[in-house]
Design a protein around this motif. Structure first.
Motif, mmCIF file in Angstrom:
data_model
loop_
_atom_site.group_PDB
_atom_site.id
_atom_site.type_symbol
_atom_site.label_atom_id
_atom_site.label_comp_id
_atom_site.label_asym_id
_atom_site.label_seq_id
_atom_site.Cartn_x
_atom_site.Cartn_y
_atom_site.Cartn_z
ATOM 1 N N MET A 1 -1.970 -68.878 25.369
ATOM 2 C CA MET A 1 -1.787 -69.448 26.700
ATOM 3 C C MET A 1 -0.446 -68.993 27.279
ATOM 4 N N GLU A 2 -0.456 -68.623 28.553
ATOM 5 C CA GLU A 2 0.765 -68.163 29.201
ATOM 6 C C GLU A 2 1.726 -69.329 29.403
ATOM 7 N N ARG A 3 2.999 -69.089 29.077
ATOM 8 C CA ARG A 3 4.003 -70.130 29.256
ATOM 9 C C ARG A 3 4.296 -70.302 30.748
ATOM 10 N N PRO A 4 4.507 -71.549 31.199
ATOM 11 C CA PRO A 4 4.810 -71.757 32.618
ATOM 12 C C PRO A 4 6.185 -71.208 32.975
ATOM 13 N N ARG A 5 6.321 -70.713 34.183
ATOM 14 C CA ARG A 5 7.609 -70.217 34.641
ATOM 15 C C ARG A 5 8.508 -71.384 35.053
ATOM 16 N N THR A 6 9.781 -71.188 34.866
ATOM 17 C CA THR A 6 10.777 -72.109 35.396
ATOM 18 C C THR A 6 11.539 -71.360 36.472
ATOM 19 N N VAL A 7 11.589 -71.915 37.676
ATOM 20 C CA VAL A 7 12.260 -71.273 38.798
ATOM 21 C C VAL A 7 13.624 -71.934 38.958
ATOM 22 N N VAL A 8 14.670 -71.107 38.862
ATOM 23 C CA VAL A 8 16.044 -71.603 38.833
ATOM 24 C C VAL A 8 16.803 -71.066 40.039
ATOM 25 N N PHE A 9 17.528 -71.967 40.696
ATOM 26 C CA PHE A 9 18.308 -71.603 41.876
ATOM 27 C C PHE A 9 19.795 -71.824 41.638
ATOM 28 N N ASP A 10 20.594 -70.920 42.187
ATOM 29 C CA ASP A 10 22.020 -71.161 42.347
ATOM 30 C C ASP A 10 22.173 -72.206 43.450
ATOM 31 N N LEU A 11 23.368 -72.793 43.554
ATOM 32 C CA LEU A 11 23.616 -73.788 44.593
ATOM 33 C C LEU A 11 24.304 -73.156 45.812
#
Length: 196
Positions: A1-11
């Motif tokens: 199963m493909e791992r879910p992506r985590t979307v990360v933002f700078d501030l």
């Protein structure tokens, strides 16, 4: 199963523009933005690494030829932290859109302690369980160690993370770590990159 992506933002300059912050601080000191900027940024890395607000703002005021009055130090700290932690509507809408799609979100920011505390207290951050701030880990981007530390906090492998930052050097370091990193160009291009 493909791992879910985590979307990360700078501030800074990604979720929040300096245009909402710098002019307000300069006005508090009765100076121009052009005069204020060099003083503001000269000691910022040390502040982002954990120096105290008193140390940082005393240095800013000294660079501007001003005395470090306690009330003024407190006001500058509060303005800086509040303005940088207040999302404009476009960023609030972007995060809400991604959350509604079930996207796992994170923040990775070079940020001093008072700002980190303000973000954690802000209502918008309640839906973002993974917040990493430089002052809390004594590492600043683009140090490779901060990306590895962020993975440990997020519970991710490098290939799981999509990252947006305004600084090319931070994006390049993130890519070297294995993240799918992009130079921030606005909410629309970010959504297009995520759709790809």
């Amino acid at each position: 199963m493909e791992r879910p992506r985590t979307v990360v933002f700078d501030l800074g300059e990604v979720l929040v523009s300096s245009g909402a912050v710098i002019p307000r601080l300069a006005a508090e000191l009765g100076t121009t933005v052009d005069e204020f900027l060099p003083a503001y940024w000269s000691g910022r890395v040390a502040y982002d690494l954990g120096a105290t607000a008193e140390e940082y703002w005393t240095g800013v005021l000294a660079a501007l030829g001003r005395a470090p009055e306690p009330g003024l130090l407190a006001r500058l700290t509060a303005i800086d932290s509040t303005k940088w932690s207040t999302l404009p509507q476009v960023s609030a809408d972007l995060l809400a859109h991604l959350q509604a799609q079930g996207v796992r979100l994170g923040v990775l920011s070079n940020a001093p302690g008072p700002l980190a505390a303000a973000v954690r207290a802000a209502p918008w951050s309640a839906g973002i369980p993974h917040l990493v701030f430089s002052a809390e880990v004594a590492l600043v981007k683009p140090d490779p160690g901060i990306y590895a530390h962020a993975d440990s906090v997020y519970g991710t492998e490098p290939g799981d993370v999509v990252f947006f930052d305004d600084r090319v050097e931070n994006v390049e370091a993130a890519r070297a770590h294995g993240w799918d990193a992009h130079v921030w160009a606005g909410a629309g291009p970010a959504l297009a990159a995520l759709d790809r």
